[in-house]
Design a protein around this motif. Structure first.
Motif, PDB file in Angstrom:
ATOM      1  N   LEU A 118      -9.922   6.263   2.786  1.00 16.91           N
ATOM      2  CA  LEU A 118      -9.750   5.005   2.054  1.00 16.91           C
ATOM      3  C   LEU A 118     -10.296   3.829   2.857  1.00 16.91           C
ATOM      4  O   LEU A 118     -10.013   3.691   4.047  1.00 16.91           O
ATOM      5  N   THR A 119     -11.095   3.019   2.198  1.00 15.55           N
ATOM      6  CA  THR A 119     -11.554   1.783   2.814  1.00 15.55           C
ATOM      7  C   THR A 119     -11.175   0.628   1.888  1.00 15.55           C
ATOM      8  O   THR A 119     -11.332   0.720   0.672  1.00 15.55           O
ATOM      9  N   THR A 120     -10.657  -0.406   2.474  1.00 14.71           N
ATOM     10  CA  THR A 120     -10.311  -1.595   1.705  1.00 14.71           C
ATOM     11  C   THR A 120     -10.348  -2.808   2.634  1.00 14.71           C
ATOM     12  O   THR A 120     -10.119  -2.677   3.844  1.00 14.71           O
ATOM     13  N   ASN A 121     -10.638  -3.944   2.066  1.00 15.85           N
ATOM     14  CA  ASN A 121     -10.616  -5.178   2.854  1.00 15.85           C
ATOM     15  C   ASN A 121      -9.344  -5.985   2.543  1.00 15.85           C
ATOM     16  O   ASN A 121      -9.227  -7.117   2.956  1.00 15.85           O
ATOM     17  N   LYS A 122      -8.412  -5.390   1.846  1.00 12.43           N
ATOM     18  CA  LYS A 122      -7.150  -6.050   1.485  1.00 12.43           C
ATOM     19  C   LYS A 122      -6.145  -5.960   2.621  1.00 12.43           C
ATOM     20  O   LYS A 122      -6.187  -5.070   3.452  1.00 12.43           O
ATOM     21  N   LEU A 169      -1.254  -1.077  -4.272  1.00 14.24           N
ATOM     22  CA  LEU A 169      -2.417  -0.197  -4.257  1.00 14.24           C
ATOM     23  C   LEU A 169      -1.869   1.185  -3.934  1.00 14.24           C
ATOM     24  O   LEU A 169      -1.342   1.409  -2.845  1.00 14.24           O
ATOM     25  N   LYS A 184      -2.629  -0.742  -8.861  1.00 13.47           N
ATOM     26  CA  LYS A 184      -4.001  -0.246  -8.932  1.00 13.47           C
ATOM     27  C   LYS A 184      -3.984   1.112  -8.251  1.00 13.47           C
ATOM     28  O   LYS A 184      -3.335   1.283  -7.211  1.00 13.47           O
ATOM     29  N   LEU A 244       0.866  -1.174   0.000  1.00 12.84           N
ATOM     30  CA  LEU A 244       0.000   0.000   0.000  1.00 12.84           C
ATOM     31  C   LEU A 244       0.901   1.221   0.000  1.00 12.84           C
ATOM     32  O   LEU A 244       1.740   1.385   0.886  1.00 12.84           O
ATOM     33  N   VAL A 276      -6.030   4.606  -6.709  1.00 11.49           N
ATOM     34  CA  VAL A 276      -7.260   5.119  -6.136  1.00 11.49           C
ATOM     35  C   VAL A 276      -7.057   6.599  -5.845  1.00 11.49           C
ATOM     36  O   VAL A 276      -6.075   6.975  -5.199  1.00 11.49           O
TER      37      VAL A 276
END
Length: 104
Positions: free
Chosen positions: A98-102, A69, A89, A48, A91
């Motif tokens: 930021l929200t992510t489930n990764k 990301l 990727k 990230l 964003v």
């Protein structure tokens, strides 16, 4: 407001930040070497990157890892970053939103 500033700066940021003077070129080399030494990216890593800007480090680290990301508040900076990046990727977001489930 902040994203408008970085959109405007996107055209000249990378040149001014990393290439314009001896000091900026030294900073680039030092930062590059430190990132690789301490991050130790491998093909298994998912990374990230917050504040990817024009993608200087995204482009460097992308080929060394599985996936990046990359997040930035500036659409124009993200557009520049996409030109030089693989395994990435992007964003457009404030990182606090930021929200992510990764997992990274």
């Amino acid at each position: 407001m902040t994203s408008m500033y970085w959109d405007k700066e996107s055209h000249t940021y990378e040149e001014r930040q990393w290439k314009k003077s001896k000091v900026s070129r030294y900073d680039y080399q030092h930062t590059r070497n430190s990132l690789i030494l301490h991050l130790k990216p491998s093909r298994r890593d998912k990374i990230l990157e917050i504040g990817c800007g024009a993608g200087t480090w995204t482009g460097l680290i992308g080929p060394m890892c599985s996936k990046i990301l990359a997040v930035d508040i500036s659409r124009k900076m993200i557009k520049k970053a996409k030109e030089k990046s693989i395994n990435s990727k992007f964003v457009v977001s404030d990182f606090l939103s930021l929200t992510t489930n990764k997992s990274f």
